[in-house]
Scaffold this motif. Structure first.
Motif, PDB file in Angstrom:
ATOM      1  N   PHE A 134       4.064   4.600   9.698  1.00  0.00           N
ATOM      2  CA  PHE A 134       4.899   4.982   8.506  1.00  0.00           C
ATOM      3  C   PHE A 134       5.701   6.159   9.714  1.00  0.00           C
ATOM      4  O   PHE A 134       5.614   6.771  10.003  1.00  0.00           O
ATOM      5  CB  PHE A 134       4.616   4.936   7.519  1.00  0.00           C
TER       6      PHE A 134
ATOM      7  N   ASN B 232       2.276  13.247   1.609  1.00  0.00           N
ATOM      8  CA  ASN B 232       0.287  12.447   1.385  1.00  0.00           C
ATOM      9  C   ASN B 232       1.534  10.995   1.015  1.00  0.00           C
ATOM     10  O   ASN B 232       2.429  10.969   1.026  1.00  0.00           O
ATOM     11  CB  ASN B 232       0.248  12.499  -0.016  1.00  0.00           C
ATOM     12  N   LEU B 233       0.487  10.388   1.970  1.00  0.00           N
ATOM     13  CA  LEU B 233       1.184   8.666   2.596  1.00  0.00           C
ATOM     14  C   LEU B 233      -0.080   7.602   2.031  1.00  0.00           C
ATOM     15  O   LEU B 233      -1.087   8.239   2.306  1.00  0.00           O
ATOM     16  CB  LEU B 233       1.298   8.633   4.035  1.00  0.00           C
ATOM     17  N   SER B 234       0.118   6.442   1.529  1.00  0.00           N
ATOM     18  CA  SER B 234      -0.575   5.548   1.066  1.00  0.00           C
ATOM     19  C   SER B 234      -0.399   4.288   1.733  1.00  0.00           C
ATOM     20  O   SER B 234      -1.087   3.449   1.769  1.00  0.00           O
ATOM     21  CB  SER B 234      -1.129   5.187  -0.522  1.00  0.00           C
ATOM     22  N   THR B 235       0.116   4.751   3.178  1.00  0.00           N
ATOM     23  CA  THR B 235       0.101   3.394   3.837  1.00  0.00           C
ATOM     24  C   THR B 235      -0.435   2.893   4.496  1.00  0.00           C
ATOM     25  O   THR B 235      -1.866   3.784   5.286  1.00  0.00           O
ATOM     26  CB  THR B 235       1.238   4.278   5.473  1.00  0.00           C
ATOM     27  N   GLU B 236      -0.576   2.229   4.843  1.00  0.00           N
ATOM     28  CA  GLU B 236      -1.382   1.117   5.848  1.00  0.00           C
ATOM     29  C   GLU B 236      -1.097   0.656   7.212  1.00  0.00           C
ATOM     30  O   GLU B 236      -1.738   1.265   8.174  1.00  0.00           O
ATOM     31  CB  GLU B 236      -2.206  -0.232   5.773  1.00  0.00           C
TER      32      GLU B 236
ATOM     33  N   ALA C 124       1.088  -1.377   0.176  1.00  0.00           N
ATOM     34  CA  ALA C 124       0.165  -0.135   0.322  1.00  0.00           C
ATOM     35  C   ALA C 124       1.372   1.214   0.105  1.00  0.00           C
ATOM     36  O   ALA C 124       0.488   1.994  -0.542  1.00  0.00           O
ATOM     37  CB  ALA C 124      -0.971  -0.363   1.741  1.00  0.00           C
ATOM     38  N   ASP C 125       2.046   1.095   0.666  1.00  0.00           N
ATOM     39  CA  ASP C 125       2.643   2.401   0.605  1.00  0.00           C
ATOM     40  C   ASP C 125       3.110   3.110  -0.440  1.00  0.00           C
ATOM     41  O   ASP C 125       2.777   4.115  -0.981  1.00  0.00           O
ATOM     42  CB  ASP C 125       4.277   2.015   1.318  1.00  0.00           C
ATOM     43  N   TRP C 126       3.206   2.629  -2.137  1.00  0.00           N
ATOM     44  CA  TRP C 126       3.712   2.958  -2.858  1.00  0.00           C
ATOM     45  C   TRP C 126       2.392   3.074  -3.181  1.00  0.00           C
ATOM     46  O   TRP C 126       2.406   3.975  -4.828  1.00  0.00           O
ATOM     47  CB  TRP C 126       4.661   2.095  -3.393  1.00  0.00           C
ATOM     48  N   LEU C 127       0.866   3.113  -3.028  1.00  0.00           N
ATOM     49  CA  LEU C 127      -0.287   3.890  -3.609  1.00  0.00           C
ATOM     50  C   LEU C 127      -0.246   5.133  -4.559  1.00  0.00           C
ATOM     51  O   LEU C 127      -0.705   5.532  -5.825  1.00  0.00           O
ATOM     52  CB  LEU C 127      -1.452   3.131  -3.310  1.00  0.00           C
ATOM     53  N   LYS C 128       0.332   5.696  -3.303  1.00  0.00           N
ATOM     54  CA  LYS C 128      -0.053   7.087  -3.886  1.00  0.00           C
ATOM     55  C   LYS C 128       0.926   7.592  -5.082  1.00  0.00           C
ATOM     56  O   LYS C 128       0.995   8.442  -5.222  1.00  0.00           O
ATOM     57  CB  LYS C 128       0.399   8.206  -2.230  1.00  0.00           C
TER      58      LYS C 128
END
Lengths: 172, 270
Positions: B41, B34-38, A71-75
């Protein structure tokens, strides 16, 4: 097809939504042949890819496919993350899958929105965004017309760094 | 506001926040906005006082940095370091929503006056009661100045709790959320002081990378009568917004209050 030219837009929308429960008012299908090129160099990671639809006002209608790992790199699918991904409440699980090999992968849109309801006739934009670790980010979009008396359409997109030339077909 | 005790104040940090450097931009630059981490982090943040956007010049004392989680609770910073040219700290992001990070300098008093046949400008770092003004001084004015520097970092969807207005002091109102500023689209920020709109306020916005181009490419803007500045960035990446507010006040200690405000934000791809 509904004679949209003879009724007001609002009336057309009402009519379409009234008809959706019986049969899909907009019996359109869109096919996108996502083309992932073979990358050069020693670090050939597979790209993260998102395919989604926006309406004529650039509002997100539906995410069709997300191919990813962490998920970390979805951005890094920058536009998709900003407009759709970050607002996901779990509804995107069903369109999320593993990253794909280089080559052509067909993705289909049944002209419905995220809730599964048929969308009204009009202009839509298909968006394909690919982002690769140790590679580039490419965002390709193609405007299509659903209904409005338009027939079948075939588009070919220009090749980008992380997305080869793609064929998009609209059949009514 | 709770007083932090877990990092000792240093004399140097106070010196750097003093009005003597009020023209010195002071900013923080996070590794990600902006982060997409779940999961949890870590991001890392550079802090420096420099005129370049974003180049390093002088380190800052980090004891005046406050971190607010998306629910408004305070959070401690992780590892931190003060070098010769910049300070660095790490920050753990483990909750969805928008975090606020603010560096808030102590309010300092500066008294300015002119003296002598040539009207030489002088200043003393003291309030109205304490400043020893020589006889014959003209245009004596004391200003209470505070320096603020802020950025917002968002995991997942942007949230607004840390941006809620309190009606106290200098405030940013996110008509456009700072995590939702997009290239080639209009963005709007509103500024108030004690809840009152700051009309006709000069706002400077500069995109990153001034060290590697000829033109500074700074946008020189003004707020409208409602305290709203509207701008359309052309470049993606981190930007620095700077503004300097001065307002006359009735106080036994100062004639005017001032805030030097710096906001670092990211302009997102279209």
């Amino acid at each position: 097809m509904i004679q949209t030219k003879k009724v007001t837009t609002l009336a057309a929308l009402v009519l379409i939504s009234a008809l959706t429960s019986v049969s899909s008012a907009l019996a359109a299908e869109v096919s996108i042949e996502v083309n992932l090129p073979v990358s050069e160099g020693s670090m050939n990671y597979r790209p993260y890819v998102a395919v989604w639809v926006e309406d004529a006002q650039d509002q997100t209608v539906k995410t069709i496919a997300v191919w990813r790992k962490e998920a970390d790199w979805l951005k890094d699918m920058r536009r998709w993350w900003r407009k759709a991904g970050r607002y996901d409440q779990g509804e995107l699980d069903s369109v999320t899958g593993a990253t794909r090999r280089p080559g052509k992968h067909e993705v289909k849109w049944d002209a419905t929105n995220q809730q599964g309801e048929a969308v009204p006739a009009g202009q839509y934009t298909l968006n394909i965004e690919a982002s690769r670790e140790h590679g580039s980010r490419s965002w390709v979009r193609q405007t299509i017309t659903l209904g409005k008396g338009e027939g079948n359409q075939v588009y070919t997109t220009k090749a980008a760094e992380e997305l080869g030339s793609m064929t998009i077909k609209v059949s009514h | 506001m709770k007083k932090r005790t877990w990092l000792g104040a240093t004399a140097l940090s106070l010196a750097l926040l003093a009005p003597s450097v009020q023209a010195h931009p002071l900013w923080m630059l996070p590794s990600e906005f902006n982060l997409s981490t779940e999961e949890s982090f870590w991001i890392t943040v550079d802090a420096t006082a420099a005129h370049g956007v974003f180049t390093f010049d002088k380190p800052l004392g980090l004891d005046s940095v406050s971190i607010y989680k998306p629910n408004g609770d305070r959070q401690r910073m992780g590892s931190y370091f003060k070098g010769k040219r910049r300070s660095v700290f790490d920050l753990e992001i483990d909750t969805a929503g928008t975090y606020k990070v603010e560096l808030s300098g102590q309010q300092r008093y500066v008294t300015t006056y002119e003296i002598g046949a040539r009207n030489t400008s002088r200043r003393i770092f003291a309030n109205k009661q304490e400043a020893e003004i020589p006889e014959g001084a003209k245009n004596v004015k004391t200003t209470a100045v505070q320096t603020l520097s802020a950025f917002y970092v968002t995991q997942g969807a942007p949230s607004n709790k840390v941006l809620e207005a309190t009606g106290k002091g200098f405030e940013l109102h996110p008509l456009t959320h700072p995590s939702d500023v997009v290239a080639k689209e209009n963005a709007r920020f509103k500024f108030t002081f004690d809840g009152e709109p700051l009309a006709n306020l000069d706002i400077e916005i500069t995109p990153h990378g001034t060290a590697w181009r000829n033109s500074r490419e700074q946008m020189n803007l003004k707020t409208d009568k409602n305290g709203v500045v509207t701008f359309k960035p052309t470049v993606v990446g981190p930007h620095l917004l700077m503004t300097s507010m001065r307002k006359n006040v009735k106080s036994p200690l100062a004639d005017a209050a001032g805030v030097n405000y710096h906001l670092t934000f990211e302009v997102l791809s279209q």
